[in-house]
Each structure stands twice: as structure tokens, then as C-alpha cells.
Scaffold this motif. Structure first.
Motif, PDB file in Angstrom:
ATOM      1  N   ARG A 151      -7.506  -1.568   6.541  1.00 40.40           N
ATOM      2  CA  ARG A 151      -6.377  -1.337   5.820  1.00 40.40           C
ATOM      3  C   ARG A 151      -4.947  -0.899   6.419  1.00 40.40           C
ATOM      4  O   ARG A 151      -4.189  -0.074   6.082  1.00 40.40           O
ATOM      5  N   VAL A 180      -4.404   4.825   1.070  1.00 38.62           N
ATOM      6  CA  VAL A 180      -3.548   3.414   0.906  1.00 38.62           C
ATOM      7  C   VAL A 180      -3.624   3.091  -0.435  1.00 38.62           C
ATOM      8  O   VAL A 180      -2.614   2.467  -0.989  1.00 38.62           O
ATOM      9  N   ARG A 187      -0.495  -0.831   0.452  1.00 40.32           N
ATOM     10  CA  ARG A 187      -0.316  -0.927   1.930  1.00 40.32           C
ATOM     11  C   ARG A 187       0.810   0.072   2.070  1.00 40.32           C
ATOM     12  O   ARG A 187       1.676   0.634   1.541  1.00 40.32           O
TER      13      ARG A 187
END
Ligand code: FES
Ligand SMILES: [Fe+2]
Length: 443
Positions: A151, A180, A187
């Protein structure tokens, strides 16, 4: 001493409730950590938003190994050793930049693609009929053993063989997920350069301190306690809002009961976090507009679940800590048995109000910066411990608080927030990964 003997010696340095002082002060143990522990574990390298475009690179180290995080032309990030295969020169010397389509060594101009493959050598005909194709140098710049971008967070395992990423981290990745998921666009982006702060102590002291919940009200009394007293004495009306800085610093003076009730969760392989039920980050004021953005992105139910999870410090063995609720990461980079470079990075939640990253930056300045108020208290304790450990009659550091002789560190568990179970968990992982590549003694 052969590795079978070394293995037995390492195992003898940790008991279920103690760690030998040599883990902190011995240069020999430190060298073994660099060769084994930091090769066998998954170590943080950087965030992929530090290298957004092909050719972008960032140089750092994994243990004592110089590495380059680079965005290859295929769009993926790679982690290469920063070492020319010709005569060893570090190929890249800048901290960060863009190398274009290839790296070029400054010594004899060998060049390499951004995945490390050898591209060209000046006067190449000098290597004809020399068997060069079979040489180690012909392989180009070497990649680390394995890389995973989770991620946006890039980890490397130096050893070519070893534990897989998912098995190594297991349920602990939920703290990265929560950090996240707090971004409406799902993002994070790095927000500027990190704060760098040299500590004259062993790297493990910083790691242990992240789940040491019996020190804030003592070690931080002079800083946080003074701030609280000044705020309390200030003339104000009952509806005067608490300044952001006070919201950040006051929880450091919470009583033992607060920390006992917040809980500690541990996962196998040395990972764990404080703040299971609540934390010092739980009661920050709402930031205007953020909740609405989260509901629009995820729906109210998921937004509530994500924002209701306010973990305090999540430690990733060996040398990383993150704070999900404020998007902050601390990397404890070992430099010597008694030297650690602490980098603190902060991240922007893409799609969220700027005030959130402003609060995180304020937290970082107040608590972690070389110019902070709170971090200096910790620094003094680490450096005093580093010096005090030289005292020869006591060989052991004690981490016995709330130890149960039936303790099973191989299972996830949630316990009283003042337990030292997570420190015991880290030492058990230390033995496991320090010795993972050492043969057992012949029977
Ligand atoms: S050392 Fe790099 S090209 Fe010679
Ligand atoms: Fe502290």
C-alpha cells in the motif's frame, strides 16, 4: 567460533524475561545483527511516493547495507544495492534525484538500467574472450533478496531465501491498512523530508520505548507536565477551545490507569501495538469537512470503523514504528552499537483537508524533532542507559512486568496496556531472526 556455537551463544543472551546487556553495547553483537538479523527480517526502505516517476531514486540503508529505492521504467519500484559491480564505488551519492533511463558509475562510466542490469561498458572490446560474461560483475547492480510494496510502503528482505512478507507481518499489517484507509482517495503521499535526529544509543532502546507505557508520566513530567500546568493556570472561559499543541502534548501526562486501560496487542515475529481501546490520539478535535469526505468515499459505516480505530504506536520488528491515526512513521536506523539515526516521516492523506497534515507536522515538531520538547526527555534516558549498562555487576535488562510463565508469544494477544509483553516479543524475534541462518549444532 563456528555458527553453531554462535547460535547457542545468541540464544543464551535472551531469557523469557530478560535481555543481556551485550545486546546494547557489544560491537561484536552489532556486527552479527547487521549480517544476520537485518538480512533475515523485512526492513522498511521508503514510501513509493518518494519516487513517483521512472528514474526517480532515493538512497538509504537496510541495516548497514547501502541501497537505492528506484522507480524502474516498468513503473514498479526496485531496491538495488548501491554498489558498482566493477570496483565497488557507490553509484549514487545524492540522497534523492532522477537518474533518467540509467545509472552511470562516476568512476569508469559503466552504466546500468534502473533494474540494475548492465547496460554498457566503455571500451567493451577489452573484455572480449576474457570470460567476462560468467563473472559476477557482468550481473550488474544486484537487487536485494525480495521486495514488497504494501500500500505504498516498500520493504526489503536482504537474504535471497527466508520468511515471506505475509507470514512475517501477519495481522500487524492492519495498522498500515488503518493509516492508508484514512485517506479519502485510499493512498498516502510523503509530506516533505523527514526529521533526522542522531541518538547516542543502541537502536533497540528506541524500539522498546515505543510500547513502554510506564515512562511518559515520569520522564516527560518536566516538559508535558509543565505545559499542562501553564495551560491550566491561563485565564480562560469554559468554552475556550484547547489549542492544537495542548491536545497533542497533554495526553503524555495521563495517569497509569489511562495506559493500563488502553491495552497492548502483540502479533508473532516481534510486532505489536499500544492503544487497543483508546490512545493519546483518540480525543483530538474533529477537522472540519474530513468526516464528510470519508463518508462520501467509503460510506458512513466504514468511515466510522476506520476513524474509530485510534491505535497509538505500532512497532514492526526490527526497527520501525508507525502512528496510524496521525500518519507518522519513525525509522530507527542503526549506525553502530551505540549510534542510531532516527528518521521521522509524515504523510498526507490524499483527498483530506490540509489541516490534518499540519497537525501531524506539529506533532512531529513538538514530540520528535531535534528541537522538540518531549523527545529530549527520551533521548536523555536512552543515553543514560547506554552509559549505565557499562556497569559490570548487572548483566541483564529486565522486561518482566505482567509476565505469565505460560506466555505464548506465537499467538496474537491483547493484554493490560502496561505489560512488557511486546518487549519480550521483540527479544524472542531477535533470537529467531538472528539465528535463522545459523546451523544448529550437530547432535
Ligand atoms: S567502479 Fe564503477 S565503473 Fe569502475
Ligand atoms: Fe517518551
Amino acid at each position: 567460533m563456528g555458527y553453531a556455537e554462535t547460535r547457542a551463544a545468541m540464544q543464551a543472551l535472551v531469557t523469557p524475561t530478560e535481555a543481556h546487556r551485550d545486546l546494547y553495547i557489544s560491537p561484536d553483537i552489532y556486527r552479527l545483527e547487521m549480517k544476520h538479523l537485518f538480512a533475515n527480517t523485512w526492513v522498511f526502505v521508503g514510501h513509493d511516493s518518494q519516487v513517483p516517476k521512472p528514474g526517480d531514486y532515493y538512497t538509504t540503508q537496510v541495516g548497514d547495507q547501502p541501497v537505492i529505492l528506484v522507480r524502474h521504467s516498468d513503473g514498479e519500484v526496485r531496491v538495488l544495492y548501491n554498489r558498482c559491480p566493477h570496483k565497488g564505488t557507490k553509484v549514487v551519492i545524492d540522497r534523492a534525484g532522477n537518474t533518467g533511463k540509467f545509472f552511470r558509475c562516476p568512476y569508469h562510466a559503466w552504466s546500468f538500467k534502473t533494474d540494475g542490469c548492465l547496460l554498457a561498458i566503455p571500451l567493451k572490446k577489452g573484455y572480449e574472450n576474457t570470460g567476462f560474461e560468467g563473472s559476477e560483475a557482468a550481473k550488474g547492480m544486484r537487487s536485494v533478496g525480495d521486495v514488497r510494496n504494501y500500500r505504498g510502503f516498500v520493504f526489503a528482505r536482504l537474504a535471497p531465501e527466508g520468511i515471506g512478507f505475509d507470514e512475517y507481518f501477519g495481522g500487524s499489517l492492519s495498522s498500515f491498512d488503518n493509516m492508508v484507509d484514512r485517506a479519502p482517495e485510499g493512498r498516502l503521499e510523503v509530506a516533505g523530508a523527514p526529521l533526522r535526529y542522531l541518538h547516542k544509543c543502541n537502536w533497540k532502546m528506541l524500539l522498546e520505548n515505543q510500547t513502554d507505557t510506564c515512562h511518559p508520566m515520569v520522564a516527560h513530567e518536566s516538559s508535558a507536565g509543565t505545559a499542562v500546568k501553564i495551560w491550566e493556570a491561563m485565564p480562560k472561559s469554559p468554552d475556550t477551545p484547547k489549542p492544537m499543541a495542548m491536545e497533542i502534548i497533554a495526553p503524555f501526562m495521563s495517569p497509569y490507569e489511562f495506559f493500563e486501560n488502553m491495552g497492548i496487542r502483540t502479533w508473532p515475529n516481534g510486532h505489536g501495538h499500544t492503544g487497543v481501546h483508546h490512545s493519546i490520539h483518540s480525543d483530538y478535535s474533529a477537522v472540519p469537512g474530513y468526516w464528510e469526505q470519508m463518508v462520501a468515499a467509503h460510506g458512513a459505516e466504514k468511515a466510522q470503523a476506520v476513524l474509530g480505530e485510534n491505535r497509538h504506536n505500532t512497532c514492526y520488528f526490527p526497527n520501525l514504528m508507525i502512528k496510524g491515526p496521525i500518519q507518522l512513521l519513525r525509522n530507527f536506523i542503526p549506525l553502530a552499537a551505540d549510534r542510531t539515526l532516527v528518521e521521522t516521516w509524515i504523510y498526507r492523506l490524499v483527498g483530506a483537508p490540509d489541516m490534518l497534515v499540519a497537525r501531524t507536522a506539529m506533532y512531529n515538531r513538538l514530540i520528535n524533532a531535534p528541537t522538540s520538547m518531549v523527545g529530549h526527555d527520551d533521548l536523555e534516558m536512552y543515553e543514560r542507559a547506554q552509559e549505565g549498562l557499562a556497569a559490570s555487576p548487572n548483566d541483564w535488562v529486565n522486561v518482566q512486568r505482567l509476565y505469565d510463565p505460560g506466555e505464548d508469544l506465537g499467538a496474537e494477544a491483547v493484554e493490560n496496556g502496561t505489560t512488557e509483553r511486546q518487549m519480550r516479543n521483540q527479544f524472542a524475534a531477535w533470537v529467531k531472526f538472528m539465528t535463522a541462518s545459523m546451523p544448529e549444532a550437530a547432535a
